[in-house]
Write a protein that holds these residues in place. Structure first.
Motif, mmCIF file in Angstrom:
data_model
loop_
_atom_site.group_PDB
_atom_site.id
_atom_site.type_symbol
_atom_site.label_atom_id
_atom_site.label_comp_id
_atom_site.label_asym_id
_atom_site.label_seq_id
_atom_site.Cartn_x
_atom_site.Cartn_y
_atom_site.Cartn_z
ATOM 1 N N PHE A 97 24.382 54.123 35.034
ATOM 2 C CA PHE A 97 25.546 53.524 34.373
ATOM 3 C C PHE A 97 25.148 52.567 33.251
ATOM 4 O O PHE A 97 26.002 52.041 32.538
ATOM 5 C CB PHE A 97 26.411 52.730 35.370
ATOM 6 N N GLY A 98 23.858 52.259 33.148
ATOM 7 C CA GLY A 98 23.393 51.407 32.048
ATOM 8 C C GLY A 98 23.329 49.920 32.362
ATOM 9 O O GLY A 98 23.293 49.097 31.447
ATOM 10 N N TYR A 99 23.297 49.573 33.664
ATOM 11 C CA TYR A 99 23.156 48.149 34.002
ATOM 12 C C TYR A 99 21.687 47.741 33.910
ATOM 13 O O TYR A 99 20.795 48.569 34.019
ATOM 14 C CB TYR A 99 23.701 47.883 35.422
ATOM 15 N N LYS A 100 21.493 46.417 33.729
ATOM 16 C CA LYS A 100 20.122 45.885 33.677
ATOM 17 C C LYS A 100 19.638 45.713 35.108
ATOM 18 O O LYS A 100 20.044 44.766 35.793
ATOM 19 C CB LYS A 100 20.131 44.493 33.009
ATOM 20 N N VAL A 101 18.827 46.639 35.579
ATOM 21 C CA VAL A 101 18.419 46.571 36.979
ATOM 22 C C VAL A 101 16.915 46.367 37.136
ATOM 23 O O VAL A 101 16.112 46.825 36.305
ATOM 24 C CB VAL A 101 18.808 47.859 37.762
ATOM 25 N N GLU A 102 16.562 45.680 38.190
ATOM 26 C CA GLU A 102 15.164 45.605 38.621
ATOM 27 C C GLU A 102 15.178 45.805 40.130
ATOM 28 O O GLU A 102 16.188 45.529 40.792
ATOM 29 C CB GLU A 102 14.550 44.244 38.247
ATOM 30 N N GLY A 103 14.056 46.304 40.669
ATOM 31 C CA GLY A 103 14.004 46.548 42.114
ATOM 32 C C GLY A 103 13.345 45.384 42.838
ATOM 33 O O GLY A 103 12.501 44.681 42.264
ATOM 34 N N PHE A 104 13.757 45.187 44.082
ATOM 35 C CA PHE A 104 13.144 44.130 44.894
ATOM 36 C C PHE A 104 12.949 44.660 46.304
ATOM 37 O O PHE A 104 13.889 45.144 46.931
ATOM 38 C CB PHE A 104 14.047 42.886 44.912
ATOM 39 N N HIS A 105 11.719 44.565 46.789
ATOM 40 C CA HIS A 105 11.452 45.044 48.149
ATOM 41 C C HIS A 105 10.713 43.984 48.944
ATOM 42 O O HIS A 105 9.788 43.344 48.429
ATOM 43 C CB HIS A 105 10.616 46.327 48.094
ATOM 44 N N ILE A 106 11.133 43.803 50.183
ATOM 45 C CA ILE A 106 10.411 42.903 51.083
ATOM 46 C C ILE A 106 9.526 43.785 51.960
ATOM 47 O O ILE A 106 10.036 44.596 52.751
ATOM 48 C CB ILE A 106 11.383 42.085 51.975
ATOM 49 N N ASN A 107 8.221 43.652 51.762
ATOM 50 C CA ASN A 107 7.309 44.420 52.609
ATOM 51 C C ASN A 107 7.182 43.679 53.937
ATOM 52 O O ASN A 107 6.556 42.628 54.020
ATOM 53 C CB ASN A 107 5.953 44.549 51.908
ATOM 54 N N LEU A 108 7.844 44.245 54.959
ATOM 55 C CA LEU A 108 7.934 43.558 56.250
ATOM 56 C C LEU A 108 6.632 43.616 57.045
ATOM 57 O O LEU A 108 6.480 42.922 58.046
ATOM 58 C CB LEU A 108 9.077 44.169 57.080
ATOM 59 N N GLY A 109 5.719 44.477 56.614
ATOM 60 C CA GLY A 109 4.425 44.563 57.294
ATOM 61 C C GLY A 109 4.487 45.273 58.637
ATOM 62 O O GLY A 109 3.697 44.980 59.536
ATOM 63 N N ILE A 110 5.443 46.206 58.772
ATOM 64 C CA ILE A 110 5.540 46.989 60.021
ATOM 65 C C ILE A 110 4.605 48.186 59.855
ATOM 66 O O ILE A 110 4.849 49.049 59.006
ATOM 67 C CB ILE A 110 7.000 47.463 60.271
#
Ligand code: AMP
Ligand code: ZN
Length: 272
Positions: free
Chosen positions: A46-59
């Protein structure tokens, strides 16, 4: 729902509930699953300014597979990815942190993980100067939450079951948006497969919240229209309910909080 209608339905939700604007920096909270991966795909499209964020839980095993898939997705969509390493930042995996909490208090795995994840998301999103955090919550997740709160007599907790949470004006709180709020889970799955959106299908091995599983099983016996009625009735009931406008800051960590000490710090002490 015909999956061809999903992009338009999501667009309508964004517009009707003013989830985000083209000026906003939207941080998409990626778990590796179909829902949040589809949110990133759609918002980017859709053209939004996006960035990804991930929490590496360490499982062990599971978390590596999540991260691999998320890296692939962000590469494919040409999206910047931020990874928060639980082990590095907190000195231990989510399993380690959770076990410590559960030795003192009887809480289910998802309850502990959910509180810590929200706390990390808000703090990191603020650091990254994001205007919004987008999550993959879908219609089934929301209908489950509303019903569980209803069954347990925790009606007040359903106030956050809406497409945008946290518009209380507070500079330390980053509002969370749920673009898939009205999309049934099965349709998101079909859509993700149809569009070949990179994701993993494996559920979190620690997600053993028996009450949610029971509620999900029950909700699987009703159709999409009825799930929609549950969330729409809740939206109507919560319409005039005011979230307390008085924002406090946690005495331990300084994050926005309902009480003197936030939920995360109550659970973990000053560990994080
Ligand atoms: P859950 O609470 O696991 O059902 O996840 C709900 C939403 O939170 C997902 O759709 C994601 O947007 C986000 N989320 C869950 N796990 C993570 C994670 N490890 N890192 C970042 N975001 C997550
Ligand atoms: Zn705190």
């Amino acid at each position: 729902m015909n999956i061809k209608q999903i992009p338009n339905k999501v667009k309508q939700t964004i517009e009707k509930y003013k989830l985000c604007s083209k000026k906003d920096k939207v941080l998409v909270a990626l778990s590796g699953g179909k829902d949040s991966s589809s949110v990133l795909y759609l918002l980017k499209k859709f053209g939004y300014k996006v960035e990804g964020f991930h929490i590496n839980l360490g499982i062990s095993g599971y978390s590596e597979r999540c991260l691999d898939s998320i890296r692939k997705l962000c590469d494919e969509l040409d999206v910047k990815l931020h990874v928060y390493e639980m082990r590095k930042e907190q000195g231990g995996s989510m399993c380690y942190i959770r076990t410590g909490v559960q030795s003192k208090e009887k809480l289910n795995n998802c309850a502990v993980c959910g509180v810590v994840k929200k706390w990390v998301m808000n703090k990191e999103a603020r650091k990254l100067k994001a205007d919004k955090i987008a999550t993959g919550h879908n219609l089934d997740d929301e209908a489950q939450t509303v019903l569980m709160n209803f069954f347990k007599g925790n009606l007040d907790l359903s106030i956050n079951s809406k497409p945008i949470v946290g518009v209380v004006v507070d500079k330390k709180f980053v509002p969370r948006i749920k673009p898939l709020f009205f999309i049934p889970e099965d349709d998101v799955r079909t859509f993700a497969l149809d569009k070949k959106i990179e994701h993993i299908s494996e559920p979190c091995p620690c997600a053993l919240d028996s009450y949610r599983i029971k509620t999900r099983k029950f909700l699987n016996t009703v159709d999409g229209k009825e799930k929609l009625n549950i969330v729409n009735n809740n939206l109507e009931m919560m319409k005039d309910k005011k979230v307390s406008s008085e924002v406090k800051y946690c005495e331990v960590c300084g994050e926005p909080s309902r009480g003197e000490i936030c939920k995360k710090c109550k659970m973990l002490g000053s560990k994080i």
